[in-house]
Design a protein around this motif. Structure first.
Motif, PDB file in Angstrom:
ATOM      1  N   PRO A 129       3.756   2.653  -1.920  1.00  0.00           N
ATOM      2  CA  PRO A 129       2.693   2.492  -0.914  1.00  0.00           C
ATOM      3  C   PRO A 129       1.329   3.013  -1.344  1.00  0.00           C
ATOM      4  O   PRO A 129       0.364   2.912  -0.593  1.00  0.00           O
ATOM      5  N   ARG A 130       1.215   3.562  -2.552  1.00  0.00           N
ATOM      6  CA  ARG A 130      -0.040   4.204  -2.970  1.00  0.00           C
ATOM      7  C   ARG A 130      -1.253   3.282  -2.936  1.00  0.00           C
ATOM      8  O   ARG A 130      -2.343   3.725  -2.535  1.00  0.00           O
ATOM      9  N   PRO A 131      -1.135   1.995  -3.328  1.00  0.00           N
ATOM     10  CA  PRO A 131      -2.335   1.140  -3.317  1.00  0.00           C
ATOM     11  C   PRO A 131      -2.988   0.990  -1.949  1.00  0.00           C
ATOM     12  O   PRO A 131      -4.212   0.866  -1.861  1.00  0.00           O
ATOM     13  N   VAL A 132      -2.194   1.020  -0.871  1.00  0.00           N
ATOM     14  CA  VAL A 132      -2.773   0.824   0.462  1.00  0.00           C
ATOM     15  C   VAL A 132      -3.202   2.145   1.095  1.00  0.00           C
ATOM     16  O   VAL A 132      -3.743   2.145   2.203  1.00  0.00           O
ATOM     17  N   LEU A 133      -2.958   3.256   0.417  1.00  0.00           N
ATOM     18  CA  LEU A 133      -3.324   4.571   0.946  1.00  0.00           C
ATOM     19  C   LEU A 133      -4.470   5.197   0.171  1.00  0.00           C
ATOM     20  O   LEU A 133      -4.731   6.387   0.305  1.00  0.00           O
ATOM     21  N   GLY A 134      -5.170   4.390  -0.611  1.00  0.00           N
ATOM     22  CA  GLY A 134      -6.175   4.937  -1.498  1.00  0.00           C
ATOM     23  C   GLY A 134      -7.578   5.039  -0.936  1.00  0.00           C
ATOM     24  O   GLY A 134      -8.473   5.550  -1.614  1.00  0.00           O
ATOM     25  N   THR A 135      -7.802   4.571   0.272  1.00  0.00           N
ATOM     26  CA  THR A 135      -9.141   4.630   0.866  1.00  0.00           C
ATOM     27  C   THR A 135      -9.089   5.382   2.195  1.00  0.00           C
ATOM     28  O   THR A 135      -8.108   5.262   2.946  1.00  0.00           O
ATOM     29  N   VAL A 136     -10.140   6.120   2.486  1.00  0.00           N
ATOM     30  CA  VAL A 136     -10.221   6.866   3.745  1.00  0.00           C
ATOM     31  C   VAL A 136     -10.533   5.893   4.872  1.00  0.00           C
ATOM     32  O   VAL A 136     -11.648   5.366   4.967  1.00  0.00           O
ATOM     33  N   SER A 137      -9.558   5.627   5.704  1.00  0.00           N
ATOM     34  CA  SER A 137      -9.740   4.702   6.828  1.00  0.00           C
ATOM     35  C   SER A 137      -8.667   4.965   7.868  1.00  0.00           C
ATOM     36  O   SER A 137      -7.638   5.580   7.583  1.00  0.00           O
ATOM     37  N   VAL A 138      -8.948   4.487   9.075  1.00  0.00           N
ATOM     38  CA  VAL A 138      -7.961   4.611  10.146  1.00  0.00           C
ATOM     39  C   VAL A 138      -6.703   3.827   9.795  1.00  0.00           C
ATOM     40  O   VAL A 138      -5.578   4.271  10.061  1.00  0.00           O
ATOM     41  N   ALA A 139      -6.893   2.677   9.176  1.00  0.00           N
ATOM     42  CA  ALA A 139      -5.743   1.844   8.807  1.00  0.00           C
ATOM     43  C   ALA A 139      -4.848   2.561   7.805  1.00  0.00           C
ATOM     44  O   ALA A 139      -3.619   2.559   7.938  1.00  0.00           O
ATOM     45  N   ALA A 140      -5.452   3.188   6.793  1.00  0.00           N
ATOM     46  CA  ALA A 140      -4.655   3.901   5.797  1.00  0.00           C
ATOM     47  C   ALA A 140      -3.910   5.068   6.429  1.00  0.00           C
ATOM     48  O   ALA A 140      -2.739   5.321   6.110  1.00  0.00           O
ATOM     49  N   ALA A 141      -4.582   5.795   7.334  1.00  0.00           N
ATOM     50  CA  ALA A 141      -3.920   6.913   8.017  1.00  0.00           C
ATOM     51  C   ALA A 141      -2.748   6.412   8.848  1.00  0.00           C
ATOM     52  O   ALA A 141      -1.658   7.008   8.837  1.00  0.00           O
TER      53      ALA A 141
END
Length: 203
Positions: free
Chosen positions: A35-47
């Motif tokens: 799951p690392r590629p989708v957790l790489g940016t600071v955003s509500v969606a990533a959280a």
């Protein structure tokens, strides 16, 4: 007989989890396997995705340590640990509720399960949280045994907080995948020591 039913329930839960884990692993779902590629940016969606994956860890083979490290790397130590703790507790809640709904499978009217819960229940919840498969099985069993929700969730929070902070810290400090395994080993050793200490205090 009560104890036999408990162990039968545990065996069924473990078998079902292993079957689901195998199916998902063979399917190779990218979001679950890495799951690392989708957790790489600071955003509500990533959280939301990070927390959701940790909640789904109750029934899917989510690499929870990888998710926690990624949350720490993206959101920082405090926010990453908070999100990891929220997701870990959510996953415990899913397991507990599923177990609660299956509690009729246990024998009623016997003092053996109650005695086992009073003696080891909360300690088992605390020390099982960092351990793959064991954590899910204990969560289900805690619900099936009807352990008190407030005390049980407090124990789950205590057992989840340490790994959440440790893995978030590793991500915040820029840990690699190999470093993550080292952190997991340290958390596992700390868990074992807590179990030994807890048993010695309760004896």
């Amino acid at each position: 007989m009560g104890r036999l039913r408990i162990w039968m329930l545990v065996a069924v839960v473990v078998a079902m989890l292993l079957m689901v884990f195998l199916i998902v692993d063979l399917a190779g779902v990218p979001l679950v396997t890495d799951p690392r590629p989708v957790l790489g940016t600071v955003s509500v969606a990533a959280a939301a995705i990070g927390v959701g994956l940790l909640v789904a860890d109750a029934v899917l083979p989510v690499p929870s340590s990888v998710v926690m490290v990624a949350l720490g790397a993206t959101f920082g130590l405090a926010a990453g640990a908070a999100l990891a703790l929220l997701g870990g507790l959510g996953g415990f809640a899913v397991g507990y509720v599923l177990g609660w709904r299956s509690r009729k499978l246990l024998v009623t009217g016997t003092t053996r399960p109650a005695g086992l819960v009073r003696r080891w229940g909360l300690l088992a919840v605390v020390v099982s949280r960092p351990l793959p498969l064991v954590a899910e099985t204990v969560a289900y069993t805690a619900g099936a045994l009807g352990m008190r929700p407030v005390a049980t969730f407090a124990a789950a929070a205590a057992g989840t907080a340490g790994p959440a902070v440790a893995f978030s810290y590793a991500g915040w400090r820029g840990a690699t995948a190999g470093d993550g395994f080292v952190v997991f080993g340290a958390v596992a050793v700390a868990t074992l020591l807590c179990w030994v200490l807890g048993r010695s205090l309760m004896d």
